[in-house]
Motif scaffolding. Structure first.
Motif, PDB file in Angstrom:
ATOM      1  N   LYS A   8     -12.673 -16.835  48.121  1.00 15.96           N
ATOM      2  CA  LYS A   8     -12.667 -18.141  47.717  1.00 15.96           C
ATOM      3  C   LYS A   8     -12.904 -18.225  46.137  1.00 15.96           C
ATOM      4  O   LYS A   8     -12.441 -19.189  45.586  1.00 15.96           O
ATOM      5  CB  LYS A   8     -14.193 -18.493  47.980  1.00 15.96           C
ATOM      6  N   LYS A   9     -13.507 -17.081  45.734  1.00 12.75           N
ATOM      7  CA  LYS A   9     -13.289 -17.123  43.910  1.00 12.75           C
ATOM      8  C   LYS A   9     -12.153 -17.139  43.338  1.00 12.75           C
ATOM      9  O   LYS A   9     -11.790 -17.881  42.362  1.00 12.75           O
ATOM     10  CB  LYS A   9     -14.231 -15.816  43.581  1.00 12.75           C
ATOM     11  N   ARG A  12     -10.802 -20.808  44.111  1.00 18.55           N
ATOM     12  CA  ARG A  12     -11.530 -21.655  43.055  1.00 18.55           C
ATOM     13  C   ARG A  12     -10.881 -21.561  41.581  1.00 18.55           C
ATOM     14  O   ARG A  12     -10.871 -22.620  40.953  1.00 18.55           O
ATOM     15  CB  ARG A  12     -12.944 -21.401  42.867  1.00 18.55           C
ATOM     16  N   HIS A  16      -9.015 -24.960  40.016  1.00 18.36           N
ATOM     17  CA  HIS A  16      -9.858 -25.358  38.823  1.00 18.36           C
ATOM     18  C   HIS A  16      -8.801 -26.576  38.180  1.00 18.36           C
ATOM     19  O   HIS A  16      -9.370 -27.683  37.796  1.00 18.36           O
ATOM     20  CB  HIS A  16     -10.176 -24.468  37.977  1.00 18.36           C
ATOM     21  N   LYS A  48      -6.718 -30.357  46.378  1.00 17.02           N
ATOM     22  CA  LYS A  48      -7.813 -31.022  45.954  1.00 17.02           C
ATOM     23  C   LYS A  48      -7.844 -32.327  46.494  1.00 17.02           C
ATOM     24  O   LYS A  48      -6.831 -33.086  46.251  1.00 17.02           O
ATOM     25  CB  LYS A  48      -7.977 -30.890  44.495  1.00 17.02           C
ATOM     26  N   VAL A  75     -12.835 -24.444  50.552  1.00 18.31           N
ATOM     27  CA  VAL A  75     -13.117 -23.447  49.633  1.00 18.31           C
ATOM     28  C   VAL A  75     -14.257 -23.791  48.863  1.00 18.31           C
ATOM     29  O   VAL A  75     -15.125 -22.832  48.595  1.00 18.31           O
ATOM     30  CB  VAL A  75     -11.784 -23.218  48.895  1.00 18.31           C
ATOM     31  N   GLN A  76     -14.415 -25.129  48.417  1.00 11.26           N
ATOM     32  CA  GLN A  76     -15.408 -25.386  47.705  1.00 11.26           C
ATOM     33  C   GLN A  76     -15.459 -26.885  47.648  1.00 11.26           C
ATOM     34  O   GLN A  76     -14.528 -27.854  47.798  1.00 11.26           O
ATOM     35  CB  GLN A  76     -15.286 -25.198  46.271  1.00 11.26           C
ATOM     36  N   LEU A  83     -12.196 -28.710  47.848  1.00 11.86           N
ATOM     37  CA  LEU A  83     -10.977 -27.815  47.546  1.00 11.86           C
ATOM     38  C   LEU A  83     -10.739 -27.230  48.915  1.00 11.86           C
ATOM     39  O   LEU A  83     -11.368 -26.519  49.459  1.00 11.86           O
ATOM     40  CB  LEU A  83     -11.121 -26.868  46.488  1.00 11.86           C
TER      41      LEU A  83
END
Length: 102
Positions: A8-9, A12, A16, A48, A75-76, A83
């Motif tokens: 996930k990191k 992200r 971004h 996104k 994801v986020q 996302l």
């Protein structure tokens, strides 16, 4: 589709700099929007989405519904942006956000 915290990191970080490819407004999830999300996931794998609704609970519900309908992973979700990720059956290196170099 489950993602580890480290994955996930990574996603992200990639996400971004992405711009939203789908925007959802007051009409909600229409058939046209569903088709566009499906196309975008198949082409780009990591997308996104802007959910332009003021109520945070409804935004969360939309994000979860999209992931469930399209077999994708959230994801986020921050503010009005979500996302999401789903690996394509036949990834295209020219379109995929996961395969393109940073």
């Amino acid at each position: 589709m489950e993602l580890s915290n480290s994955r996930k990191k990574e996603l992200r970080a990639i996400g971004h700099n992405l711009n939203p490819v789908v925007m959802i407004a007051e009409k909600g999830l229409t058939e046209t929007i569903d088709k566009e999300i499906e196309r975008a996931l198949e082409d780009h794998e990591l997308i996104k989405i802007k959910i332009n609704i003021n109520d945070p609970a409804i935004r969360k519900q939309f994000a979860e519904q999209i992931c469930q309908q399209h077999r994708a992973a959230l994801v986020q979700a921050i503010g009005k942006m979500a996302l999401i990720c789903r690996q394509a059956k036949k990834p295209n290196a020219k379109l995929s956000n996961l395969l393109r170099p940073a």
